[in-house]
Design an enzyme around this catalytic site. Structure first.
Site, short mmCIF file in Angstrom:
data_model
loop_
_atom_site.label_atom_id
_atom_site.label_comp_id
_atom_site.label_asym_id
_atom_site.label_seq_id
_atom_site.Cartn_x
_atom_site.Cartn_y
_atom_site.Cartn_z
CG HIS A 18 79.41 53.53 13.87
ND1 HIS A 18 80.62 53.54 14.77
CD2 HIS A 18 78.96 52.74 13.88
CE1 HIS A 18 80.42 52.55 15.36
NE2 HIS A 18 79.58 51.94 14.76
CD1 TRP A 34 77.32 58.69 21.27
CD2 TRP A 34 77.82 56.44 21.15
NE1 TRP A 34 78.10 58.25 22.04
CE2 TRP A 34 78.54 56.95 22.01
CE3 TRP A 34 78.11 55.13 20.80
CZ2 TRP A 34 79.51 56.39 22.66
CZ3 TRP A 34 79.23 54.36 21.46
CH2 TRP A 34 79.79 55.26 22.52
CD GLU A 80 79.12 54.50 17.75
OE1 GLU A 80 79.34 55.85 17.49
OE2 GLU A 80 79.74 53.81 18.33
CE1 TYR A 130 77.30 60.12 15.95
CE2 TYR A 130 78.78 58.29 15.09
CZ TYR A 130 77.79 58.93 15.98
OH TYR A 130 77.63 58.06 17.36
CG ASN A 178 83.53 51.89 18.44
OD1 ASN A 178 82.29 51.78 18.08
ND2 ASN A 178 84.15 52.87 18.46
CD GLU A 179 83.61 55.13 15.63
OE1 GLU A 179 84.66 55.85 15.87
OE2 GLU A 179 82.49 55.52 15.79
NE ARG A 204 78.16 48.86 18.45
CZ ARG A 204 79.15 50.22 18.26
NH1 ARG A 204 78.85 51.00 18.73
NH2 ARG A 204 80.39 49.74 17.91
#
Length: 451
Positions: free
Chosen positions: A227, A285, A256, A229, A160-161, A83
């Site tokens: 994503h 990531w 990610e 996290y 992105n995001e 990516r």
């Protein structure tokens, strides 16, 4: 790049009507059969074979001079995709058409599926300078010439995001509008859309509106990206979120994730094992170059593939990691492309001349292209038969992980003409005092004969 989120929870009922509006797999195949396409919640390549993303992120927008070597190293470590961070010019220096085209060519040369993402949308509504998804679509239209005709090799991650933790309720309508504009502009690629809330969807906005958004794509060729996290700090949270998509036959990838984060400790083991169990793609990531307090997310120290961090070792070589689970896209192994790749059968021969001095050894290697098409850009893979450790290498670059060795070309050894050869050499040491010739070799994924 600093990753952020907040914690909260909220759920909205799934839209059953939108699910019913989705086309059958056959319809989806007919619409986008020239490239990647979605069928029954799975991503298929242009040959109709399922493709599961197993790769990492690379920050091209901020480190463009690192990209050529980074892609070679990422491929040499076993990834099947990358990516690539691009900038629209609103927050960071714009990656123009020529630059995007060069990135695509380098991905293809390294037999990596290229997921291109526009990063300037990150945290819109909360982050100063962030731009809208509509602005990201403007960017894609402006660089369309770089990706048109590359539907077999490229997935477009629109923004992105998009949305931080403010205004994210607009994600659904804005994403639907972005998909409609991309299709109206003539993009027939698989399109990837990120979740709001800094990509982590703690509000479940993407989860609960995914069916509606998928149905809004005229080509039904959209993949959702979460994503993971700090929100995803336990196995049950990871599984619950991914299950919600796969049970509804909606395509989902982990676009990610990391092994730690300042906002909480993500459960990377659960992310990787659950993704493998469900056949869900993941892209870690990130390769290298992180700053702003999240340097621990680097997989390679200083972009040096020989200095993998604990995170780099984990994602490439750990359980359910890239080496163990990645499969190259069949568009590279089943058809001839401009990389000079073959069908996966032997179109190469390798000579390996060993000089054995007990605790030390020397190897001279010759790779012959026995096919009818020149190979431009190559990687030779093999495994040492004992406890050998790679030393100096000449006329090539090499990365060793355990017993496995992946050798890639230098600029002056990049092309192997049809019927021609390239040669390189290396020395090394042995912990056992004995050395041997590797049992097998593969060139760009195709098995070679030994000569």
């Amino acid at each position: 790049m600093r990753k952020r989120l907040a914690t909260a929870a909220g759920a909205v009922l799934a839209l059953a009507a939108a699910i019913l509006a989705a086309p059958s797999p056959a319809q989806a195949d007919t619409r986008t059969a020239s490239g990647f396409h979605v069928a029954d919640g799975r991503l298929l390549d242009a040959n109709g074979k399922e493709f599961v993303l197993r790769g990492v992120n690379h920050a091209h927008a901020w480190y463009p001079t690192r990209t050529a070597q980074a892609l070679k190293d990422i491929k040499a470590l076993g990834a099947n995709s990358v990516r690539v961070v691009l900038a629209t010019g609103d927050r960071w220096t714009r990656n123009d058409t020529a630059d995007v085209s060069a990135v695509v060519a380098q991905c293809k040369q390294n037999r990596l599926v290229c997921v291109l993402e526009a990063h300037d949308t990150t945290g819109y509504g909360e982050q100063d300078g962030a731009v809208t998804l509509s602005r990201a679509v403007d960017y894609w239209i402006s660089v369309k010439d770089a990706v048109q005709g590359q539907e077999k090799y490229v997935v477009l991650n629109i923004g992105n995001e998009p949305y931080g933790n403010s205004g994210y309720a607009a994600w659904t309508s804005d994403t639907e509008s972005a998909l409609a504009r991309m299709r109206a502009a003539g993009f027939h690629h698989t399109l990837m859309v990120d979740a709001p809330n800094w990509g982590q969807d703690w509000s479940f906005t993407m989860r609960d509106h995914a069916a509606e958004v998928f149905a809004a794509d005229p080509e039904r060729n959209t993949v959702f990206s979460i994503h993971m996290y700090g929100v995803f700090n336990s196995a049950d949270k990871v599984k619950s979120y991914l299950d919600r998509f796969t049970s509804q036959h909606l395509p989902i990838v982990v676009g990610e994730f990391g092994d730690m984060h300042s906002d909480g400790d993500p459960d990377e083991d659960a992310i990787m094992s659950t993704a493998q169990q469900l056949g869900v793609g993941y892209l870690g990531w990130s390769w290298s170059g992180n700053g702003g307090g999240v340097e621990y997310l680097d997989m390679a120290t200083g972009f040096d593939a020989s200095r993998l961090t604990a995170w780099g070792q984990r994602i490439f070589s750990g359980p359910d990691g890239i080496r163990q689970t990645a499969k190259e896209a069949s568009v590279f192994t089943d058809t001839d492309t401009d990389t000079g790749s073959g069908s996966g059968s032997a179109s190469c021969a390798v000579g390996y001349r060993l000089g054995d001095w007990g605790n030390w050894f020397n190897a001279d290697v010759t790779v012959r292209n026995t096919g009818t098409t020149a190979v431009k850009g190559w990687q030779l893979a093999f495994a040492f038969p004992g406890g050998q450790k790679l030393g100096s290498v000449w006329n090539a670059k090499a990365v060793q992980q355990g017993s496995e060795v992946r050798v890639s070309n230098e600029s002056w050894t990049e092309t192997i003409p049809a019927g021609g050869t390239v040669s390189f050499g290396f020395n090394g040491s042995s912990t056992t005092g004995t050395n041997g010739v590797p049992a097998a070799f593969s060139l760009n994924g195709a098995t070679c004969v030994k000569s």
